[in-house]
Motif scaffolding. Structure first.
Motif, PDB file in Angstrom:
ATOM      1  N   GLN A   1      -6.290   6.691   1.006  1.00 20.10           N
ATOM      2  CA  GLN A   1      -5.581   6.463   2.373  1.00 20.10           C
ATOM      3  C   GLN A   1      -6.383   6.418   3.694  1.00 20.10           C
ATOM      4  OE1 GLN A   1      -2.454   9.484   4.000  1.00 20.10           O
ATOM      5  NE2 GLN A   1      -1.236   8.976   2.424  1.00 20.10           N
ATOM      6  N   ASP A   2      -7.829   6.489   3.137  1.00 27.11           N
ATOM      7  CA  ASP A   2      -8.922   7.198   4.070  1.00 27.11           C
ATOM      8  C   ASP A   2      -9.578   4.985   3.657  1.00 27.11           C
ATOM      9  OD1 ASP A   2      -8.334   9.456   5.275  1.00 27.11           O
ATOM     10  OD2 ASP A   2     -10.044   9.905   3.314  1.00 27.11           O
ATOM     11  N   ARG A   3      -9.072   3.930   2.555  1.00 25.87           N
ATOM     12  CA  ARG A   3      -9.523   3.482   2.179  1.00 25.87           C
ATOM     13  C   ARG A   3      -8.829   2.380   3.158  1.00 25.87           C
ATOM     14  NH1 ARG A   3      -8.107   4.037  -3.520  1.00 25.87           N
ATOM     15  NH2 ARG A   3      -9.387   6.324  -4.186  1.00 25.87           N
ATOM     16  N   PRO A   4      -9.634   1.055   3.024  1.00 23.85           N
ATOM     17  CA  PRO A   4      -9.575  -0.220   4.358  1.00 23.85           C
ATOM     18  C   PRO A   4      -8.224  -0.646   3.363  1.00 23.85           C
ATOM     19  CG  PRO A   4     -11.408  -0.574   3.584  1.00 23.85           C
ATOM     20  CD  PRO A   4     -11.233   0.701   2.930  1.00 23.85           C
TER      21      PRO A   4
ATOM     22  N   ILE B   1      -9.026  -1.495  -4.585  1.00 19.52           N
ATOM     23  CA  ILE B   1      -9.939  -1.356  -3.671  1.00 19.52           C
ATOM     24  C   ILE B   1     -11.227  -0.735  -4.174  1.00 19.52           C
ATOM     25  CG2 ILE B   1     -10.832  -1.174  -1.105  1.00 19.52           C
ATOM     26  CD1 ILE B   1      -8.670  -3.246  -1.506  1.00 19.52           C
ATOM     27  N   PHE B   2     -10.513   0.226  -4.640  1.00 19.69           N
ATOM     28  CA  PHE B   2     -11.941   1.150  -5.292  1.00 19.69           C
ATOM     29  C   PHE B   2     -12.341   0.349  -6.430  1.00 19.69           C
ATOM     30  CE2 PHE B   2     -13.617   4.251  -7.803  1.00 19.69           C
ATOM     31  CZ  PHE B   2     -13.962   5.638  -7.613  1.00 19.69           C
ATOM     32  N   ALA B   3     -11.946  -0.634  -6.998  1.00 19.75           N
ATOM     33  CA  ALA B   3     -12.569  -0.920  -8.671  1.00 19.75           C
ATOM     34  C   ALA B   3     -12.869  -1.353  -7.961  1.00 19.75           C
ATOM     35  CB  ALA B   3     -11.414  -1.674  -9.331  1.00 19.75           C
TER      36      ALA B   3
ATOM     37  N   VAL C   1     -23.211  -2.539   3.894  1.00 14.87           N
ATOM     38  CA  VAL C   1     -22.760  -2.543   3.247  1.00 14.87           C
ATOM     39  C   VAL C   1     -22.495  -1.100   1.996  1.00 14.87           C
ATOM     40  CG1 VAL C   1     -22.989  -3.052   0.822  1.00 14.87           C
ATOM     41  CG2 VAL C   1     -23.315  -4.770   2.885  1.00 14.87           C
ATOM     42  N   LYS C   2     -23.813  -0.330   2.743  1.00 10.79           N
ATOM     43  CA  LYS C   2     -23.681   1.048   2.475  1.00 10.79           C
ATOM     44  C   LYS C   2     -22.049   1.117   2.910  1.00 10.79           C
ATOM     45  CE  LYS C   2     -25.591   5.252   2.524  1.00 10.79           C
ATOM     46  NZ  LYS C   2     -27.136   6.288   3.750  1.00 10.79           N
ATOM     47  N   ARG C   3     -21.891   1.380   4.381  1.00  5.00           N
ATOM     48  CA  ARG C   3     -20.543   1.876   4.475  1.00  5.00           C
ATOM     49  C   ARG C   3     -19.358   1.635   4.623  1.00  5.00           C
ATOM     50  NH1 ARG C   3     -24.085   1.139   9.442  1.00  5.00           N
ATOM     51  NH2 ARG C   3     -23.119  -0.197  10.461  1.00  5.00           N
ATOM     52  N   LEU C   4     -19.461   0.634   3.859  1.00  2.00           N
ATOM     53  CA  LEU C   4     -18.272   0.208   3.433  1.00  2.00           C
ATOM     54  C   LEU C   4     -17.778   0.335   2.506  1.00  2.00           C
ATOM     55  CD1 LEU C   4     -15.886  -2.050   4.398  1.00  2.00           C
ATOM     56  CD2 LEU C   4     -17.315  -4.357   3.346  1.00  2.00           C
TER      57      LEU C   4
ATOM     58  N   ASN D   1       0.684  -1.205  -0.201  1.00  2.00           N
ATOM     59  CA  ASN D   1      -0.165  -0.159  -0.427  1.00  2.00           C
ATOM     60  C   ASN D   1       1.015   1.406  -0.161  1.00  2.00           C
ATOM     61  OD1 ASN D   1      -2.632  -1.580   0.115  1.00  2.00           O
ATOM     62  ND2 ASN D   1      -1.753  -2.069   2.091  1.00  2.00           N
ATOM     63  N   LYS D   2       2.329   1.520  -0.012  1.00  2.00           N
ATOM     64  CA  LYS D   2       3.053   2.185   0.042  1.00  2.00           C
ATOM     65  C   LYS D   2       3.892   2.112  -2.046  1.00  2.00           C
ATOM     66  CE  LYS D   2       2.825   3.243   4.811  1.00  2.00           C
ATOM     67  NZ  LYS D   2       4.124   3.749   5.936  1.00  2.00           N
TER      68      LYS D   2
END
Length: 299
Positions: free
Chosen positions: A283-286, A205-207, A270-273, A176-177
């Motif tokens: 950086q705000d993504r898990p 993760i976004f995809a 699921v909405k929050r996830l 992740n870095k």
């Protein structure tokens, strides 16, 4: 039978044959084969090395078989893979009635697959429904992540650490870095930072967030090139639809309308996830490991 034709080769359905220099033709077991465009023939004085019939590797998803031609013939590179009779995620989901159990199962399997890749320092970089195949051989549908043509292996230093009486090999890469700069992928699934050309594994993760959101709500668009109906979320700007990542890049303060549909079956969890997975700031993504834990709790 040809299944798909891409820029780097074509995918055909075939049956198994013995391993020879010429392309498989008859008496073959059912499989899926991807043949890449012809490569120049390379001579090798070591005949025994030249005629080795296979050079296989495995990441847990894919096995490669390299078939070498005779020196005087064109050389083709074939990938022989399992034939996934459920088709891709687009075909499977859109040909069936909505099923919460299937949604939960696929969410968990896709998350587990991405976590496996990231643990092995592999960034896929082209996650999309086309590249998620479904096998039904075991009864229940099983997800297979495919097409690693754009994937990146993030190599790093290794060191030995003691854990009790055992010596364990620790890879020093923090995936992740590990920053990448090649803007690649498919528009509707690309994270904002990929459009800028400065991103990490968090782009996967976004995809995945886009895919899960579209799968649950059955949000589709018509691909301009293939004219196929594809799963994918987007932002509507006037009469045009814009990929979510591109829209967030233009307006980082934009609030995504999750869920889109009034009568959605999406749970609050699921909405929050999804909101976290689709955060503008990577950086705000898990990360994939954190996502796997949260998904287990939801499903």
């Amino acid at each position: 039978m040809e299944l798909r034709n891409g820029t780097q080769g074509r995918i055909t359905r075939l049956r198994r044959s013995c391993k020879r220099a010429k392309p498989p033709s008859v008496n073959m077991r059912r499989d899926a084969s991807k043949v890449l465009h012809p490569l120049p023939v390379e001579t090798n004085e070591d005949d025994e090395e030249l005629m080795k019939e296979e050079d296989c590797f495995s990441t847990g998803f894919l096995k490669r078989e390299r078939i070498l031609g005779y020196p005087e013939e064109p050389c083709y590179l074939w990938f022989v893979m399992e034939f996934c009779d459920g088709g891709d995620l687009n075909q499977y989901i859109l040909s069936r009635r909505p099923d919460p159990w299937t949604n939960r199962s696929f969410m968990k399997q896709m998350t587990s697959a991405v976590a496996f890749l990231h643990k092995n320092n592999i960034i896929h970089r082209d996650l999309k429904p086309d590249n998620i195949l479904i096998s039904q051989k075991s009864g229940d549908p099983v997800i297979k992540v495919a097409d690693f043509g754009l994937s990146k292996v993030c190599a790093g230093l290794s060191c030995m650490e003691s854990e009790g009486d055992n010596q364990v090999n620790k890879n020093m890469v923090n995936i992740n870095k590990f920053w990448l700069s090649s803007a690649c992928g498919s528009d509707f699934y690309m994270a904002p930072e990929v459009w800028e050309g400065h991103y990490t594994a968090k782009a996967d993760i976004f995809a995945l967030g886009i895919i899960i959101w579209a799968m649950i709500e059955r949000i589709t668009f018509i691909d301009a090139e293939s004219k196929r109906e594809l799963l994918g979320t987007y932002v509507r700007q006037g009469t045009e639809i814009v990929p979510v990542g591109e829209a967030l890049l233009e307006n980082p303060k934009m609030v995504l309308n999750i869920p889109q549909k009034t009568r959605s079956i999406m749970s609050e969890g699921v909405k929050r996830l999804l909101q976290d997975m689709l955060a503008v700031n990577p950086q705000d993504r898990p990360d994939a490991s954190q996502l796997e834990v949260r998904m287990d709790q939801l499903t």
